[in-house]
Write a protein that holds these residues in place. Sequence first.
Motif, PDB file in Angstrom:
ATOM      1  N   THR A  90       0.782  -1.097   0.127  1.00 38.47           N
ATOM      2  CA  THR A  90       0.030   0.018  -0.142  1.00 38.47           C
ATOM      3  C   THR A  90       0.940   1.121   0.080  1.00 38.47           C
ATOM      4  OG1 THR A  90      -1.826  -1.099   1.124  1.00 38.47           O
ATOM      5  CG2 THR A  90      -1.681   1.268   1.256  1.00 38.47           C
ATOM      6  N   SER A 217      -1.746   3.891  -5.801  1.00 38.92           N
ATOM      7  CA  SER A 217      -1.835   3.403  -4.380  1.00 38.92           C
ATOM      8  C   SER A 217      -1.275   4.602  -3.614  1.00 38.92           C
ATOM      9  CB  SER A 217      -0.916   2.173  -4.089  1.00 38.92           C
ATOM     10  OG  SER A 217      -0.880   1.818  -2.968  1.00 38.92           O
ATOM     11  N   GLY A 237      -4.003   4.135  -1.125  1.00 38.16           N
ATOM     12  CA  GLY A 237      -4.748   3.056  -0.395  1.00 38.16           C
ATOM     13  C   GLY A 237      -4.611   2.884   1.333  1.00 38.16           C
TER      14      GLY A 237
END
Length: 758
Positions: A90, A217, A237
Amino acid sequence: MSKPLGVLLLGAAGLLQAWPAAQAASAFSSADRVADANVAPQDAAAIAATAPRPKIALVLSGGGARGLAHVGVFKALEKMRVPYDCIVGTSMGAIAGGTIASGTSVAEAERMVVDADWRYVFADKPRRSDTPYFRKREDYNNYFDFSLSLRDLQLQAPRNVAGVQHIGLFFRELTHATATDDFDKLPIPYRAIGTDIVTGEAVVLGEGMLAEAMRASMTVPGVFPPIPYRGHLLVDGGISMNLPVSEGRKLCGDVVIAVDVSTPVFREDQLGSLLSIGAQVIGISMQHNLSSQIATLTPTDVFIKPALDGYSAGDFAKARELIKIGEQAVTAHTVALQRYQLDEASYAVWRQSVAARQLPVPVLGKVSVAPTQWVNPRVMAGLLDVEPGQTFDMDSLHRRINTVFARRDFSSITYDVLPLDDDHSELYIVPEERPGRDFVRFGVSLYSDFAGQADFSALASLRRAWLNRLDAEWRTELEVGRDKRIFSEWYQPLSLQSELFVAPYVHYKSDFREYYLTGNFPLEYEFRATDVGLEVGSVFGRFGELRAGILSGHASIRPDAGSLLADVTEKRGGYTFSAIYDQLDDVALPQDGRLLRLRYFHSATALNADSEYERLEIEARQAMSFGRNSVLLIGRLGSSLETTLPFYENFTLGGIFNLSAYAPRRIETSSQVYGRVEGYRRISDLPTIIGKGIYAGALLETGWGWNSGGIEPPPLRDLPWSLGSYFAADTVVGPVYLMASVNDQRNVAAYLAVGFNF
């Protein structure tokens, strides 16, 4: 991820975040391992697939620059010979994981992240030395270091705080511009986590251009614009799943090695601003989803949390320290990781299996460019010059993209590598135009000598671009204050690919001046001039330009009441010539590069001028740096070429950075020589959104003038000089100087100047 916006700005774009390490509970016997380390690459994948060991998922959290510790985790896992069968990350973990999943070696990733110029990566500005001269010529005016777009006479708000152009290309370089319809086909299967900004739900990214998945992300809301991806509009993310343990286990993980580099929430005593409170709200949400994922770890998994206290998400300059901390964190879990350690032969087989899955370099079957609204698409086709049938050359393409981007016509230029029906790929180039084709800039200049002399000016410019298909521009500049100026020029290239141009212009100026006719008491007057002219010339790419032309106009002298000077009105007319070579990396406080400039004016009675004279000025600058220390050498020659100049055309010495300890225009002659040696050291860096740095500097200046005779200097003991020191800040509103100086006559001067380029 980080909290404050300033930290997020750098942190969200940071590179290489860690790679998880898990505790698994499986021991394998050496008898089960393959002893031959020289297995053929084509057999390595099959052998590795049957190896009797648990599948290990490496799961990496976000954390901005703190994620550079992930590089150290990778280094340590490599030394311990601990394999991993998939990577899920992430934000910064997605960047780090995608880099290694693409086949980039740990050593190469470390080199790239340590050597990266992070200020350049996070900015949208091209390097000045790469910018075409017709774009950077405004740099010598005192404008703020940014421009605003207009559309239908309405200012367009910036879409992002940090830059996206250089980040996008950098991520492609980290991953060798890898693209695939399934991230399972990468050398190491991979997933990135984004957040749908509409629904707030986590989105698993598993196909497409790898660099774009990584960028999606780590797209911090408000800092970077959201990224469209497969029907979603994605942001960072970390908002929805900052440590995606569940996705790692789902992708391949019998065992999960999880690495958490996230920034802890603020303490109560740190919540002193609206910004920190707003960041705390996001941080609490992130910590909640992080805690829920950590709770799913089992005794066979390994959880690694590097000791990053004291490091922020913006500490990219501390890459080496952070990498070392990541290595130490893995070492602290040696016992837990040893059960997944391979012997040398088995580890070699695993490495070969990864190498065997390396995707081939695409062969281009088609090259296309997304349509543009007003920029002539031939700009892209001509400057990128990529032909179908070529093997994809990322380095060459990026150099060409940087060349086009340096024109400043586009917000970003990106690309995709798309599969075609055969064994070829399509290179699809996507230029994103700025939100308008009209651009405004503003600026201020403030000057004081702390002895009664002060000046303030406000500046503005309007540049209207792409007024025809040949990239004609209309540029108008306005200055108001004690001195006033209006300049308006139509810049017309003769063809799209030609560097030849024609430039008619109108110029009006009104300057307040002082003239030392005799003694120490200056005579004050206002000089006004209005000219119309036409110049033809050629730019030489990013290096400079030549111009030659004619002008016609008139000038007037308006002395103050009681002055010994008389009112004068004169007709002007003559020939102009100028040449410039400019490869300085910065105008105010350059670290590298050189400048050569020549200006010539021949006032000619044949063009209706009242007087005949010539005026020549030559200037040279050379900048060089040694670490954080820089030296700037400047030399200037002004000459009347043995003609008689009107007094208002004389060359002058005196004033800040022009024999600084002398009064402004104190030495006024028809010919002059000036030299300066200047040294400065960057003593502190500034946040990117504020400027570049703070400097301490010193300078030694000398110069002399004459009205007739040769260039020979006076005896050394009679040579005027000035010695000074200063503090300076190179900011987005222009350079700021606080300076003191003393001269050969023991006169002392002090200055405050904002927005001047000397």
